[in-house]
Design a protein around this motif. Sequence first.
Motif, PDB file in Angstrom:
ATOM      1  N   ALA A 152      43.466  28.125  32.254  1.00  0.00           N
ATOM      2  CA  ALA A 152      43.163  27.938  33.303  1.00  0.00           C
ATOM      3  C   ALA A 152      42.442  29.450  33.337  1.00  0.00           C
ATOM      4  O   ALA A 152      43.273  30.460  34.175  1.00  0.00           O
ATOM      5  CB  ALA A 152      44.465  28.153  34.149  1.00  0.00           C
ATOM      6  N   TRP A 153      41.426  29.350  33.395  1.00  0.00           N
ATOM      7  CA  TRP A 153      41.013  31.129  33.060  1.00  0.00           C
ATOM      8  C   TRP A 153      40.250  31.014  34.372  1.00  0.00           C
ATOM      9  O   TRP A 153      39.672  32.874  34.659  1.00  0.00           O
ATOM     10  CB  TRP A 153      39.203  30.592  32.565  1.00  0.00           C
ATOM     11  N   GLU A 154      40.188  30.373  35.323  1.00  0.00           N
ATOM     12  CA  GLU A 154      39.631  31.082  36.825  1.00  0.00           C
ATOM     13  C   GLU A 154      41.036  31.630  37.586  1.00  0.00           C
ATOM     14  O   GLU A 154      40.469  32.721  37.570  1.00  0.00           O
ATOM     15  CB  GLU A 154      39.247  29.552  37.410  1.00  0.00           C
ATOM     16  N   ALA A 155      42.429  30.938  36.952  1.00  0.00           N
ATOM     17  CA  ALA A 155      43.378  32.051  37.284  1.00  0.00           C
ATOM     18  C   ALA A 155      43.251  33.416  36.729  1.00  0.00           C
ATOM     19  O   ALA A 155      43.634  34.420  37.263  1.00  0.00           O
ATOM     20  CB  ALA A 155      44.304  31.275  37.238  1.00  0.00           C
ATOM     21  N   TRP A 156      42.581  33.683  35.390  1.00  0.00           N
ATOM     22  CA  TRP A 156      42.586  34.827  34.812  1.00  0.00           C
ATOM     23  C   TRP A 156      41.587  35.832  35.709  1.00  0.00           C
ATOM     24  O   TRP A 156      41.921  37.001  35.571  1.00  0.00           O
ATOM     25  CB  TRP A 156      42.275  34.740  33.272  1.00  0.00           C
ATOM     26  N   GLU A 157      40.676  35.331  35.888  1.00  0.00           N
ATOM     27  CA  GLU A 157      39.461  35.625  36.857  1.00  0.00           C
ATOM     28  C   GLU A 157      39.866  36.395  37.908  1.00  0.00           C
ATOM     29  O   GLU A 157      39.541  37.282  38.822  1.00  0.00           O
ATOM     30  CB  GLU A 157      38.173  34.882  36.457  1.00  0.00           C
ATOM     31  N   ALA A 158      40.320  35.219  38.475  1.00  0.00           N
ATOM     32  CA  ALA A 158      41.009  35.934  40.202  1.00  0.00           C
ATOM     33  C   ALA A 158      42.148  36.831  39.912  1.00  0.00           C
ATOM     34  O   ALA A 158      41.851  37.121  41.052  1.00  0.00           O
ATOM     35  CB  ALA A 158      41.626  34.129  40.968  1.00  0.00           C
ATOM     36  N   ARG A 159      43.233  36.813  38.913  1.00  0.00           N
ATOM     37  CA  ARG A 159      44.048  37.753  39.438  1.00  0.00           C
ATOM     38  C   ARG A 159      43.544  38.844  38.885  1.00  0.00           C
ATOM     39  O   ARG A 159      44.153  40.080  39.145  1.00  0.00           O
ATOM     40  CB  ARG A 159      45.388  37.068  38.200  1.00  0.00           C
ATOM     41  N   ALA A 160      42.474  38.606  37.568  1.00  0.00           N
ATOM     42  CA  ALA A 160      41.781  40.307  37.129  1.00  0.00           C
ATOM     43  C   ALA A 160      41.226  40.595  38.576  1.00  0.00           C
ATOM     44  O   ALA A 160      40.782  42.618  39.149  1.00  0.00           O
ATOM     45  CB  ALA A 160      41.084  39.956  36.848  1.00  0.00           C
ATOM     46  N   SER A 161      40.688  40.009  39.248  1.00  0.00           N
ATOM     47  CA  SER A 161      39.548  40.542  41.001  1.00  0.00           C
ATOM     48  C   SER A 161      40.806  41.055  41.891  1.00  0.00           C
ATOM     49  O   SER A 161      40.282  41.860  42.481  1.00  0.00           O
ATOM     50  CB  SER A 161      38.973  39.387  41.569  1.00  0.00           C
ATOM     51  N   VAL A 162      41.666  40.631  41.829  1.00  0.00           N
ATOM     52  CA  VAL A 162      42.904  40.806  42.658  1.00  0.00           C
ATOM     53  C   VAL A 162      43.597  41.507  42.512  1.00  0.00           C
ATOM     54  O   VAL A 162      43.456  42.919  43.373  1.00  0.00           O
ATOM     55  CB  VAL A 162      44.110  39.455  43.338  1.00  0.00           C
ATOM     56  N   ARG A 163      43.820  42.143  41.497  1.00  0.00           N
ATOM     57  CA  ARG A 163      44.767  43.673  40.722  1.00  0.00           C
ATOM     58  C   ARG A 163      43.797  44.700  41.010  1.00  0.00           C
ATOM     59  O   ARG A 163      44.242  45.237  41.273  1.00  0.00           O
ATOM     60  CB  ARG A 163      44.503  42.942  39.356  1.00  0.00           C
ATOM     61  N   GLN A 164      41.810  44.712  41.017  1.00  0.00           N
ATOM     62  CA  GLN A 164      40.971  45.375  41.388  1.00  0.00           C
ATOM     63  C   GLN A 164      40.717  45.750  42.863  1.00  0.00           C
ATOM     64  O   GLN A 164      41.287  47.034  42.896  1.00  0.00           O
ATOM     65  CB  GLN A 164      39.728  44.693  40.631  1.00  0.00           C
ATOM     66  N   ARG A 165      41.144  44.890  43.437  1.00  0.00           N
ATOM     67  CA  ARG A 165      41.162  45.298  44.886  1.00  0.00           C
ATOM     68  C   ARG A 165      42.784  45.711  45.104  1.00  0.00           C
ATOM     69  O   ARG A 165      42.544  46.780  46.272  1.00  0.00           O
ATOM     70  CB  ARG A 165      40.940  43.975  46.026  1.00  0.00           C
ATOM     71  N   MET A 166      44.010  45.525  44.316  1.00  0.00           N
ATOM     72  CA  MET A 166      44.675  46.043  44.697  1.00  0.00           C
ATOM     73  C   MET A 166      45.202  47.174  44.696  1.00  0.00           C
ATOM     74  O   MET A 166      45.140  48.435  45.509  1.00  0.00           O
ATOM     75  CB  MET A 166      46.374  45.536  44.505  1.00  0.00           C
ATOM     76  N   ALA A 167      44.156  47.995  43.286  1.00  0.00           N
ATOM     77  CA  ALA A 167      44.399  49.133  43.072  1.00  0.00           C
ATOM     78  C   ALA A 167      43.189  50.044  43.770  1.00  0.00           C
ATOM     79  O   ALA A 167      43.620  50.975  44.206  1.00  0.00           O
ATOM     80  CB  ALA A 167      43.451  49.211  41.251  1.00  0.00           C
TER      81      ALA A 167
END
Length: 180
Positions: A152-167
């Motif tokens: 589910a590549w969309e989930a991988w990309e979304a999780r990376a984006s959220v992690r970046q925002r959290m950082a």
Amino acid sequence: AEGFRYDPDAAAGRIERGILTAARYRRGFRAASAALERAEQEAAQREGRAPKRITAEEVEAAEPALATFRAQAEADLNAGVERIGGGDPPSVKLARAELAAARRDIAEAETILGGLEWAEAKILRGAIAEARDYLEEAEAWYGKAIATREGAWEAWEARASVRQRMAERAWDPGTEKGES
């Protein structure tokens, strides 16, 4: 897909057409909404005021074809489900939840998604949490989607984006925490 190729008025054909029309609505709604929000941001900046939130009704008024797509999607989904009898199949639930989420009816989308264990449903739950600015919850939903279907590549990309925002939020310049 086969239901539509053979008989577009059969239950499977109506459901498929409803799902495809719902996807077209979502894409159009996102584009129209983004354009209106940009225009509102610019106007608010010029006028020195806070930007107002754009409603789903304003988006559909700006792009009248969207209301037609939504009505057609709902009609096809309803007709297909009525012909097969029983409740909504998972694909129909997902399409209905995505329509509700696109219109920013978050509570309705969450209600529809309840109990649906598809990776796509978990991605949508993550997007809903992200829209509410619950980044930790969004990250968890994206992780669940990845666990459900690793591809589910969309989930991988979304999780990376959220992690970046959290950082970015955790970073505090000039402190030991920020440096780490």
